[in-house]
Motif scaffolding. Structure first.
Motif, PDB file in Angstrom:
ATOM      1  N   GLY A 232       0.815  -1.218   0.000  1.00 55.32           N
ATOM      2  CA  GLY A 232       0.000   0.000   0.000  1.00 55.32           C
ATOM      3  C   GLY A 232       0.845   1.263   0.000  1.00 55.32           C
ATOM      4  N   GLY A 233       2.177   1.124  -0.213  1.00 60.36           N
ATOM      5  CA  GLY A 233       3.064   2.295  -0.152  1.00 60.36           C
ATOM      6  C   GLY A 233       3.459   2.637   1.275  1.00 60.36           C
ATOM      7  N   GLN A 234       3.314   1.691   2.199  1.00 62.07           N
ATOM      8  CA  GLN A 234       3.551   1.981   3.617  1.00 62.07           C
ATOM      9  C   GLN A 234       5.019   2.179   3.982  1.00 62.07           C
ATOM     10  OE1 GLN A 234       2.102  -0.843   2.330  1.00 62.07           O
ATOM     11  NE2 GLN A 234       2.408  -2.631   3.663  1.00 62.07           N
ATOM     12  N   LEU A 235       5.952   1.924   3.045  1.00 60.71           N
ATOM     13  CA  LEU A 235       7.358   2.210   3.320  1.00 60.71           C
ATOM     14  C   LEU A 235       7.695   3.669   3.048  1.00 60.71           C
ATOM     15  CD1 LEU A 235       9.202  -0.977   1.983  1.00 60.71           C
ATOM     16  CD2 LEU A 235       8.034  -0.601   4.160  1.00 60.71           C
ATOM     17  N   GLY A 236       6.812   4.388   2.329  1.00 64.41           N
ATOM     18  CA  GLY A 236       6.983   5.824   2.130  1.00 64.41           C
ATOM     19  C   GLY A 236       8.093   6.205   1.184  1.00 64.41           C
ATOM     20  N   ASP A 237       8.577   5.265   0.345  1.00 64.13           N
ATOM     21  CA  ASP A 237       9.689   5.578  -0.564  1.00 64.13           C
ATOM     22  C   ASP A 237       9.201   5.905  -1.969  1.00 64.13           C
ATOM     23  OD1 ASP A 237       8.792   3.071  -1.301  1.00 64.13           O
ATOM     24  OD2 ASP A 237      10.803   2.236  -1.557  1.00 64.13           O
ATOM     25  N   ASN A 238       7.895   6.263  -2.058  1.00 63.48           N
ATOM     26  CA  ASN A 238       7.270   6.618  -3.340  1.00 63.48           C
ATOM     27  C   ASN A 238       7.244   5.431  -4.298  1.00 63.48           C
ATOM     28  OD1 ASN A 238       5.870   8.448  -4.924  1.00 63.48           O
ATOM     29  ND2 ASN A 238       7.715   9.243  -5.928  1.00 63.48           N
ATOM     30  N   SER A 239       7.070   4.227  -3.728  1.00 63.00           N
ATOM     31  CA  SER A 239       6.919   3.022  -4.541  1.00 63.00           C
ATOM     32  C   SER A 239       6.037   2.054  -3.782  1.00 63.00           C
ATOM     33  CB  SER A 239       8.285   2.380  -4.827  1.00 63.00           C
ATOM     34  OG  SER A 239       8.729   1.647  -3.697  1.00 63.00           O
ATOM     35  N   THR A 240       5.752   0.912  -4.424  1.00 63.58           N
ATOM     36  CA  THR A 240       5.039  -0.169  -3.731  1.00 63.58           C
ATOM     37  C   THR A 240       5.878  -1.442  -3.784  1.00 63.58           C
ATOM     38  OG1 THR A 240       3.834  -0.645  -5.787  1.00 63.58           O
ATOM     39  CG2 THR A 240       2.733   0.782  -4.167  1.00 63.58           C
ATOM     40  N   THR A 241       7.173  -1.233  -3.871  1.00 66.85           N
ATOM     41  CA  THR A 241       8.113  -2.358  -3.966  1.00 66.85           C
ATOM     42  C   THR A 241       8.518  -2.823  -2.575  1.00 66.85           C
ATOM     43  OG1 THR A 241       8.992  -1.434  -6.031  1.00 66.85           O
ATOM     44  CG2 THR A 241      10.348  -3.091  -4.884  1.00 66.85           C
ATOM     45  N   ASN A 242       8.416  -4.121  -2.338  1.00 71.49           N
ATOM     46  CA  ASN A 242       8.864  -4.669  -1.060  1.00 71.49           C
ATOM     47  C   ASN A 242      10.376  -4.481  -0.918  1.00 71.49           C
ATOM     48  OD1 ASN A 242       6.220  -5.514  -0.777  1.00 71.49           O
ATOM     49  ND2 ASN A 242       6.661  -7.645  -1.380  1.00 71.49           N
ATOM     50  N   ARG A 243      10.854  -4.288   0.357  1.00 67.74           N
ATOM     51  CA  ARG A 243      12.271  -4.042   0.602  1.00 67.74           C
ATOM     52  C   ARG A 243      12.766  -5.001   1.693  1.00 67.74           C
ATOM     53  NH1 ARG A 243      13.612  -0.588  -3.665  1.00 67.74           N
ATOM     54  NH2 ARG A 243      11.985   1.016  -3.842  1.00 67.74           N
ATOM     55  N   LEU A 244      13.897  -5.676   1.381  1.00 72.87           N
ATOM     56  CA  LEU A 244      14.466  -6.599   2.358  1.00 72.87           C
ATOM     57  C   LEU A 244      15.371  -5.893   3.363  1.00 72.87           C
ATOM     58  CD1 LEU A 244      15.402  -9.639   0.059  1.00 72.87           C
ATOM     59  CD2 LEU A 244      13.237  -9.128   1.214  1.00 72.87           C
ATOM     60  N   ALA A 245      15.697  -4.653   3.070  1.00 72.86           N
ATOM     61  CA  ALA A 245      16.558  -3.854   3.961  1.00 72.86           C
ATOM     62  C   ALA A 245      15.994  -2.437   4.018  1.00 72.86           C
ATOM     63  CB  ALA A 245      17.996  -3.842   3.450  1.00 72.86           C
ATOM     64  N   PRO A 246      16.376  -1.662   5.022  1.00 68.84           N
ATOM     65  CA  PRO A 246      15.804  -0.315   5.177  1.00 68.84           C
ATOM     66  C   PRO A 246      16.010   0.555   3.937  1.00 68.84           C
ATOM     67  CG  PRO A 246      16.962  -0.940   7.170  1.00 68.84           C
ATOM     68  CD  PRO A 246      17.269  -1.997   6.153  1.00 68.84           C
ATOM     69  N   VAL A 247      14.965   1.316   3.634  1.00 70.63           N
ATOM     70  CA  VAL A 247      14.990   2.282   2.557  1.00 70.63           C
ATOM     71  C   VAL A 247      14.454   3.594   3.114  1.00 70.63           C
ATOM     72  CG1 VAL A 247      12.698   1.631   1.720  1.00 70.63           C
ATOM     73  CG2 VAL A 247      14.310   2.738   0.164  1.00 70.63           C
ATOM     74  N   ALA A 248      14.990   4.707   2.641  1.00 66.29           N
ATOM     75  CA  ALA A 248      14.585   6.003   3.179  1.00 66.29           C
ATOM     76  C   ALA A 248      13.203   6.402   2.704  1.00 66.29           C
ATOM     77  CB  ALA A 248      15.593   7.073   2.774  1.00 66.29           C
ATOM     78  N   ALA A 249      12.362   6.811   3.636  1.00 64.72           N
ATOM     79  CA  ALA A 249      11.071   7.392   3.272  1.00 64.72           C
ATOM     80  C   ALA A 249      11.317   8.808   2.761  1.00 64.72           C
ATOM     81  CB  ALA A 249      10.144   7.418   4.483  1.00 64.72           C
ATOM     82  N   VAL A 250      10.451   9.265   1.853  1.00 67.15           N
ATOM     83  CA  VAL A 250      10.569  10.628   1.332  1.00 67.15           C
ATOM     84  C   VAL A 250      10.087  11.592   2.424  1.00 67.15           C
ATOM     85  CG1 VAL A 250       9.835  12.247  -0.445  1.00 67.15           C
ATOM     86  CG2 VAL A 250      10.205   9.826  -1.031  1.00 67.15           C
ATOM     87  N   MET A 251      11.025  12.393   2.964  1.00 69.10           N
ATOM     88  CA  MET A 251      10.694  13.264   4.100  1.00 69.10           C
ATOM     89  C   MET A 251      10.004  14.550   3.636  1.00 69.10           C
ATOM     90  SD  MET A 251      11.597  11.771   6.883  1.00 69.10           S
ATOM     91  CE  MET A 251      11.553  13.142   8.040  1.00 69.10           C
ATOM     92  N   PRO A 252       9.025  15.039   4.412  1.00 67.09           N
ATOM     93  CA  PRO A 252       8.429  16.348   4.106  1.00 67.09           C
ATOM     94  C   PRO A 252       9.521  17.430   4.129  1.00 67.09           C
ATOM     95  CG  PRO A 252       7.208  15.207   5.834  1.00 67.09           C
ATOM     96  CD  PRO A 252       8.479  14.453   5.634  1.00 67.09           C
ATOM     97  N   ALA A 253       9.425  18.388   3.220  1.00 62.44           N
ATOM     98  CA  ALA A 253      10.440  19.440   3.115  1.00 62.44           C
ATOM     99  C   ALA A 253      10.565  20.201   4.446  1.00 62.44           C
ATOM    100  CB  ALA A 253      10.088  20.403   1.989  1.00 62.44           C
ATOM    101  N   GLY A 254      11.809  20.301   4.927  1.00 60.51           N
ATOM    102  CA  GLY A 254      12.067  21.093   6.120  1.00 60.51           C
ATOM    103  C   GLY A 254      11.635  20.469   7.426  1.00 60.51           C
ATOM    104  N   ARG A 255      11.213  19.226   7.401  1.00 57.91           N
ATOM    105  CA  ARG A 255      10.704  18.569   8.612  1.00 57.91           C
ATOM    106  C   ARG A 255      11.552  17.366   8.983  1.00 57.91           C
ATOM    107  NH1 ARG A 255       8.011  22.416   9.446  1.00 57.91           N
ATOM    108  NH2 ARG A 255       9.465  22.258  11.188  1.00 57.91           N
ATOM    109  N   THR A 256      11.568  17.040  10.279  1.00 57.47           N
ATOM    110  CA  THR A 256      12.133  15.802  10.793  1.00 57.47           C
ATOM    111  C   THR A 256      11.059  15.122  11.632  1.00 57.47           C
ATOM    112  OG1 THR A 256      13.021  16.921  12.739  1.00 57.47           O
ATOM    113  CG2 THR A 256      14.487  16.705  10.828  1.00 57.47           C
TER     114      THR A 256
END
Length: 798
Positions: free
Chosen positions: A463-487
């Motif tokens: 469902g895109g729950q990894l937040g990396d702008n894809s729906t591809t499963n990941r076996l290792a951590p991938v960075a989520a696309v962060m909101p501009a200027g936010r942590t």
């Protein structure tokens, strides 16, 4: 009155007189008539006798001028008039009175002993009153008001011109005869010049001495100076008394002491000044006097310079003592002086290595020396090697050297992603390595936040729950696309979605959104973090995500939920799904400090430590001793005397940690997920069987198992243990009805932990992520494989 006193006196004496007369009569009766041996006391008047016994020669007090009384004869045959009475004040001049009233008997002041002019008067006692008489100083008679009168008015003879006794004299007689008294402490001039310790203002100092005391001769006529000390002219320079010199004594001063080479000083007559005019030739006269040891004198340098003296440079000068001032020369120095002058190209000088050693120059050992050209000899240093030569010399403490990291990475150091570099001192710099601060486990995916506030996710991404702008499963951590200027500061994974809190307290969600669980007022799936619609004027401080709904705590302690509202899990007294955060109905006068969203139920802890739940209650998961669903807050039946500090919602049950570190669970218990060593459903909290000697600090749970961290930061899990995955992390595949110890990584402890569907993830003390349980389908453990793990396994990205 006076007459009465005299009469009384007479009456007092009358008996005595009578007795005396009787004795005389008796004596007369014994007379044998013989006339031989006539004597006083024989009662007969003989020769010169005025009376004898009672023979008074016909005299009475009256005939003798008194006014009355009894006349008697004394033992000496003279009249005894003491019994006679005179009357003073009657204006009659009686015998015995010198005057009476105005009867002065023709007498004057001179007759009364006061020769001067004035008026003589009679006192009330019939004696002279001379107060009206004036004395006359100088008449030779000491009169009233005078201490002396020597017959003249000349001072200096003991009796002053005013007839007072002069100091140091004593006077007596008429006229007065005066003489001095040596020893009375008074100076009787002119005969006395001193008296004892009195010298009339004279002193040793007044006589020119500096100190001492005068002494007085025994006859007070001579002042002696024998005890006076020190004076100008005694040949001794008394500097204590201000003398600069005295004769030939200059108190150690001399022409030589003053810098001259020859000559003699001269002392002034008052001993206060020294004349150096006769001194000759001195340092500072501008004439080089080598005979007397001068190297120079003023500008006369005898042709020498800093360079001729062997220095690197500088300006040679002449000191005030006529020796060379080499200060400016020394500042430049010279090779061979034992001082390294780096400004003149010297790296060292003899034993002076300018503070350097092989070690300070970056070498690992060796013996630094200096050559004759004042340069370093590095042969011994280079043999020992140094940081920067590209070789990792671990024996010397190097952990890296330049690009040679000796195989070290952020991951081998226990961190997550990032790049290790080597410092100029050949030590590893891990500051660019990231480490996890938060971890969350969802259905088949997991996420973590690093120390920079960035989100990393892995596992299922349908469902895109990894937040990396894809729906591809990941076996290792991938960075989520962060909101501009936010942590991000908090993160929570649900079934097919993920939510996080930003540094400004806003909520961001991504993934599946079929029930509105992303809170963006849509039901559209999002593959990157998307801002939830925030309640007006509120920020969020905590967030929790479950299967199809999300809940958060606001800054004022109120709860807000959104997404699926089946069984009333949103707590707004409805079963209507909400696509934006909706206010939970709060218990009266209460705020919440903790919140946990579960499969179809939500629980929270109030500010008083009590627990409240709402939603599905089929298996007693609300803990109110009932099994009826609740659409808004319902109080959990609390253990007696206890409050809760942590809470977690599983699929059909709930668990909490009490204020004393014990764990309590309630609800469904098919797999022992209540931890009470039974499989019995509990509609109110039941105590978890605690590990011996341990207390719990946190609890987490999902689906059918729960886990907790203890006071030693070690993990314990209980409930369903997936038969192929080992989701309890104890190295087995057997479900446990009491807490079972997770097999901890060697030398590690855990600081955070979160339970997913059939897997669990935790963070160790260095920020590395460890996961265990089901991994074979989507890689939810993030170790780069699809292999299930029954014990904690290191994540590939953290």
């Amino acid at each position: 009155m006076v007459g009465m006193r005299k009469l009384s006196s007479y009456l007092a004496y009358a008996p005595l007189m009578v007795s005396f007369a009787l004795l005389l009569t008796l004596a007369a009766g014994c007379d044998d008539g013989s006339k031989k041996g006539a004597r006083c006391g024989d009662g007969a008047l003989n020769g010169e006798e005025a009376c004898d016994g009672v023979a008074l020669n016909e005299q009475t007090c009256l005939s003798r001028g008194y006014s009355g009384g009894v006349l008697a004869c004394g033992a000496d045959c003279r009249f005894d008039e003491s019994g006679c009475i005179s009357t003073c004040g009657d204006g009659v001049l009686d015998t015995g009175e010198v005057c009476d009233g105005d009867q002065l008997g023709g007498k004057t002041c001179a007759d009364a002993g006061v020769p001067g002019p004035g008026s003589l008067a009679c006192g009330a006692d019939c004696t002279w009153d001379t107060s009206g008489c004036l004395s006359e100083c100088g008449n030779g008679s000491v009169e009233a008001g005078e201490a002396c009168d020597d017959g003249d008015t000349t001072s200096g003879d003991g009796c002053a011109a005013d007839c007072s006794v002069e100091q140091g004299w004593s006077c007596a007689g008429q006229p007065s005869v005066c003489s001095t008294t040596c020893g009375d402490g008074l100076i009787g001039a002119p005969a006395e010049v001193c008296d004892g310790v009195f010298f009339g203002g004279d002193s040793c100092e007044a006589r020119g001495f500096y100190t001492g005391v005068l002494t007085c001769a025994e006859d007070c006529t001579v002042i002696q100076e024998t005890q006076c000390r020190s004076f100008c002219g005694d040949g001794v320079a008394d500097t204590a008394f201000g003398e600069a010199c005295d004769g030939a004594d200059f108190a150690g001063d001399s022409c030589i002491e003053r810098g001259f080479y020859t000559g003699n000083l001269v002392c002034s007559g008052d001993c206060m000044n020294i004349d150096a005019g006769a001194c000759a030739s001195f340092c500072g006269d501008g004439i080089l006097d080598a005979v007397n040891g001068e190297e120079c004198d003023g500008a006369a340098l005898d042709g020498e310079t800093c360079e001729t003296l062997g220095f690197h440079g500088g300006q040679l000068a002449c000191a005030s003592n006529c020796y060379f001032d080499r200060a400016a020369c020394l500042a430049t120095g010279r090779c061979g002086d034992g001082v390294a002058q780096t400004a003149y190209g010297e790296a060292c000088d003899g034993a002076d290595l300018d503070g350097e050693t092989c070690l300070t120059l970056g070498y690992h050992g060796g013996n630094l020396t200096c050559n004759l050209a004042c340069q370093r000899n590095l042969l011994s240093c280079e043999a020992a090697g140094r940081c920067g030569d590209g070789v990792v010399q671990t024996a010397a403490g190097e952990t890296c050297d330049g690009a040679n990291l000796n195989g070290t990475t952020c991951q081998t150091l226990g961190f997550g992603t990032g790049t290790v570099t080597c410092t100029s001192t050949c030590t590893l710099d891990s500051s660019a390595c990231t480490f996890a601060t938060e971890v969350t486990a969802g259905y088949f995916h997991s996420c973590a936040l690093d120390n920079l506030g960035a989100a990393m996710c892995w596992g299922w991404n349908g469902g895109g729950q990894l937040g990396d702008n894809s729906t591809t499963n990941r076996l290792a951590p991938v960075a989520a696309v962060m909101p501009a200027g936010r942590t991000f500061s908090r993160i929570a994974a649900g079934y097919v979605h993920t939510c996080a809190l930003a540094d400004n307290g806003t909520a961001w969600c991504w993934g599946g959104n079929g029930a509105g669980q992303l809170g963006d007022n849509t039901t559209t799936n999002r593959s990157v973090p998307t801002a939830a619609v925030m309640p007006a004027n509120r920020t969020f401080t905590a967030i929790s995500a479950s299967y199809f709904h999300t809940c958060a705590l606001a800054d004022n302690g109120t709860a807000w939920c959104w997404g699926s509202n089946g069984s009333g899990r949103l707590g707004d007294n409805t079963t209507t799904n909400r696509s934006v955060p909706t206010a939970v109905i709060m218990p009266p006068a209460r705020t919440f400090t903790r919140i946990s969203a579960g499969y179809n139920r939500t629980c929270a802890i109030g500010d008083n430590g009590a627990a409240w739940c709402w939603g599905n209650n089929e298996y007693g998961g609300i803990g109110n001793n009932a099994t009826t669903d609740r659409l808004y807050f319902t109080a959990v039946v609390m253990p007696s005397g206890r409050t809760f500090t942590r809470i977690a919602v599983l699929q059909d049950s709930s668990c909490a940690v009490a204020d004393n570190g014990t764990a309590w669970c309630w609800g469904g218990n098919d797999y022992g997920q209540l931890g009470d060593n039974t499989n019995t459903q509990r509609n109110t909290p039941v105590a978890v069987v605690m590990p011996s000697g341990r207390t719990f600090t946190d609890v987490t749970g999902d689906y059918l198992h729960a886990c907790a961290l203890d006071n030693l930061n070690e993990a314990w899990c209980w409930g369903m243990n997936h038969s192929q995955a080992g989701s309890l992390g104890d190295g087995t595949f057997t479900s446990k009805r009491v807490p079972s110890a997770v097999v901890m990584p060697v030398g590690k402890t855990f600081s955070r932990m979160d339970v997913g569907q059939v897997h669990t993830c935790a963070i160790d003390q260095q920020g590395a992520v460890w996961c265990w349980g089901y991994n074979e389908q989507y890689g939810a453990l993030g170790d780069g494989t699809l292999t299930n793990r029954s014990v904690p396994t290191r994540n590939a990205g953290f």
